[in-house]
Design a protein around this motif. Sequence first.
Motif, PDB file in Angstrom:
ATOM      1  N   MET A   2       0.739  -1.288  -0.148  1.00 14.75           N
ATOM      2  CA  MET A   2       0.204   0.302   0.568  1.00 14.75           C
ATOM      3  C   MET A   2       0.870   1.377   0.004  1.00 14.75           C
ATOM      4  N   SER A   3       0.172   2.438  -1.148  1.00 17.69           N
ATOM      5  CA  SER A   3       0.846   3.621  -0.808  1.00 17.69           C
ATOM      6  C   SER A   3       1.049   4.562   0.652  1.00 17.69           C
ATOM      7  N   THR A   4       1.922   5.384  -0.044  1.00 20.12           N
ATOM      8  CA  THR A   4       1.442   6.305   1.196  1.00 20.12           C
ATOM      9  C   THR A   4       0.180   7.171   1.034  1.00 20.12           C
ATOM     10  N   SER A   5      -0.177   7.188  -0.118  1.00 16.64           N
ATOM     11  CA  SER A   5      -1.919   7.182  -0.025  1.00 16.64           C
ATOM     12  C   SER A   5      -3.299   6.823   0.580  1.00 16.64           C
ATOM     13  N   GLY A   6      -2.808   5.453   0.388  1.00 19.06           N
ATOM     14  CA  GLY A   6      -4.072   4.723   1.219  1.00 19.06           C
ATOM     15  C   GLY A   6      -4.246   4.594   0.253  1.00 19.06           C
ATOM     16  N   LEU A   7      -3.735   3.953  -0.498  1.00 20.43           N
ATOM     17  CA  LEU A   7      -4.440   3.213  -1.934  1.00 20.43           C
ATOM     18  C   LEU A   7      -3.559   2.000  -2.347  1.00 20.43           C
ATOM     19  N   THR A   8      -4.635   0.800  -2.528  1.00 16.33           N
ATOM     20  CA  THR A   8      -3.414  -0.376  -3.368  1.00 16.33           C
ATOM     21  C   THR A   8      -2.806   0.200  -4.995  1.00 16.33           C
ATOM     22  N   SER A   9      -2.172   0.241  -5.574  1.00 13.42           N
ATOM     23  CA  SER A   9      -1.654   1.018  -6.575  1.00 13.42           C
ATOM     24  C   SER A   9      -2.700   0.303  -7.602  1.00 13.42           C
ATOM     25  N   GLU A  10      -3.313  -1.323  -7.859  1.00 17.32           N
ATOM     26  CA  GLU A  10      -4.405  -1.420  -8.146  1.00 17.32           C
ATOM     27  C   GLU A  10      -5.938  -0.316  -9.193  1.00 17.32           C
ATOM     28  N   ALA A  11      -5.680   0.494  -7.409  1.00 13.66           N
ATOM     29  CA  ALA A  11      -6.691   1.128  -7.267  1.00 13.66           C
ATOM     30  C   ALA A  11      -6.503   2.470  -7.417  1.00 13.66           C
ATOM     31  N   GLN A  12      -4.982   3.037  -7.537  1.00 17.60           N
ATOM     32  CA  GLN A  12      -4.884   3.814  -8.159  1.00 17.60           C
ATOM     33  C   GLN A  12      -4.609   3.892 -10.459  1.00 17.60           C
ATOM     34  N   LEU A  13      -3.985   2.831 -10.317  1.00 13.99           N
ATOM     35  CA  LEU A  13      -4.110   2.624 -11.778  1.00 13.99           C
ATOM     36  C   LEU A  13      -5.826   2.440 -12.038  1.00 13.99           C
ATOM     37  N   ARG A  14      -7.004   2.118 -11.536  1.00  9.56           N
ATOM     38  CA  ARG A  14      -8.177   2.168 -11.776  1.00  9.56           C
ATOM     39  C   ARG A  14      -8.829   3.616 -11.784  1.00  9.56           C
ATOM     40  N   TYR A  15      -7.870   4.522 -11.103  1.00  8.58           N
ATOM     41  CA  TYR A  15      -8.400   6.074 -10.788  1.00  8.58           C
ATOM     42  C   TYR A  15      -7.788   6.609 -12.104  1.00  8.58           C
ATOM     43  N   MET A  16      -6.420   6.100 -11.846  1.00 11.39           N
ATOM     44  CA  MET A  16      -5.815   6.865 -14.149  1.00 11.39           C
ATOM     45  C   MET A  16      -6.683   6.319 -15.001  1.00 11.39           C
ATOM     46  N   LEU A  17      -6.866   5.266 -15.007  1.00 13.57           N
ATOM     47  CA  LEU A  17      -7.779   4.819 -16.620  1.00 13.57           C
ATOM     48  C   LEU A  17      -8.974   5.956 -16.080  1.00 13.57           C
ATOM     49  N   GLN A  18     -10.211   5.966 -15.460  1.00 10.60           N
ATOM     50  CA  GLN A  18     -11.193   6.218 -15.076  1.00 10.60           C
ATOM     51  C   GLN A  18     -10.701   8.294 -15.547  1.00 10.60           C
ATOM     52  N   TRP A  19     -10.155   7.983 -15.143  1.00  9.06           N
ATOM     53  CA  TRP A  19      -9.515  10.153 -15.235  1.00  9.06           C
ATOM     54  C   TRP A  19      -9.283  10.103 -16.764  1.00  9.06           C
ATOM     55  N   PHE A  20      -8.567   9.600 -17.316  1.00  8.57           N
ATOM     56  CA  PHE A  20      -7.813   8.941 -19.035  1.00  8.57           C
ATOM     57  C   PHE A  20      -9.171   9.323 -19.298  1.00  8.57           C
ATOM     58  N   GLY A  21     -10.485   8.531 -19.385  1.00  5.58           N
ATOM     59  CA  GLY A  21     -11.438   8.163 -20.356  1.00  5.58           C
ATOM     60  C   GLY A  21     -12.050   9.938 -20.461  1.00  5.58           C
ATOM     61  N   GLU A  22     -11.978  10.796 -18.781  1.00  2.00           N
ATOM     62  CA  GLU A  22     -12.457  12.136 -18.597  1.00  2.00           C
ATOM     63  C   GLU A  22     -11.924  13.222 -18.944  1.00  2.00           C
ATOM     64  N   PHE A  23     -10.464  13.190 -19.821  1.00  2.00           N
ATOM     65  CA  PHE A  23     -10.181  14.117 -20.288  1.00  2.00           C
ATOM     66  C   PHE A  23     -10.155  14.241 -21.457  1.00  2.00           C
ATOM     67  N   SER A  24     -10.351  15.918 -21.697  1.00  2.00           N
ATOM     68  CA  SER A  24     -11.015  16.608 -22.648  1.00  2.00           C
ATOM     69  C   SER A  24      -9.700  16.099 -23.787  1.00  2.00           C
ATOM     70  N   GLU A  25      -9.929  16.672 -25.277  1.00  2.00           N
ATOM     71  CA  GLU A  25      -8.715  16.490 -25.827  1.00  2.00           C
ATOM     72  C   GLU A  25      -7.233  16.992 -25.786  1.00  2.00           C
ATOM     73  N   LEU A  26      -7.385  17.756 -25.625  1.00  2.00           N
ATOM     74  CA  LEU A  26      -6.233  19.264 -24.639  1.00  2.00           C
ATOM     75  C   LEU A  26      -5.856  18.416 -23.835  1.00  2.00           C
ATOM     76  N   GLN A  27      -6.632  18.350 -22.793  1.00  2.00           N
ATOM     77  CA  GLN A  27      -5.389  17.712 -21.473  1.00  2.00           C
ATOM     78  C   GLN A  27      -5.105  15.756 -21.732  1.00  2.00           C
ATOM     79  N   ARG A  28      -5.468  15.537 -22.864  1.00  2.00           N
ATOM     80  CA  ARG A  28      -5.140  13.859 -23.468  1.00  2.00           C
ATOM     81  C   ARG A  28      -3.513  14.743 -23.646  1.00  2.00           C
ATOM     82  N   GLU A  29      -3.464  16.013 -25.195  1.00  2.00           N
ATOM     83  CA  GLU A  29      -2.013  15.817 -25.195  1.00  2.00           C
ATOM     84  C   GLU A  29      -1.536  16.547 -24.216  1.00  2.00           C
TER      85      GLU A  29
END
Length: 164
Positions: free
Chosen positions: A1-28
């Motif tokens: 478990m990391s210092t954020s209290g989330l497992t790396s698996e949970a962090q990965l899920r967050y990043m994938l979810q956030w990427f799905g929410e990024f606008s085209e400019l944010q993806r760039e």
Amino acid sequence: MSTSGLTSEAQLRYMLQWFGEFSELQREDFLPILAAARGGQPDQLAATLAALSCQDKPVSLFQCRIKLFNEWYPSWAEEEQDRLIKGVSDMDSDFGEKLQDYLANGPPVNGEFNFLIGENSVHEEENKTENEQLNNGENAEEPADEEQQGISQENIPVEIAAAS
């Protein structure tokens, strides 16, 4: 478990979810950050992150997410890093292609991805063809504006500000 209290698996899920929410400019904006992290280029990553900071403005949600990404990604196992790359590439195939090109060829020049033809870029081939036409007498009365002024568009520095 990391210092954020989330497992790396949970962090990965967050990043994938956030990427799905990024606008085209944010993806760039995320592309060079992910490529620098993936390619193990901390200097490039630091420079990219510095460009994202906005003085006198509150930090955006995107900037917070990028900050978390930069804390989390280095602590992930290689398998999790690979899953992030695969996940974002599956969500956005154009992004995946740009990322692979970025990793293979480095950052784009003046905001364009260079696809090489032999030793010359596409633009160099176009300029070569135009110059050959001029030298063969075609358009002899109308020299190219760039040549008249001694300016090549390829050598003009362009600074692109990051969107948030």
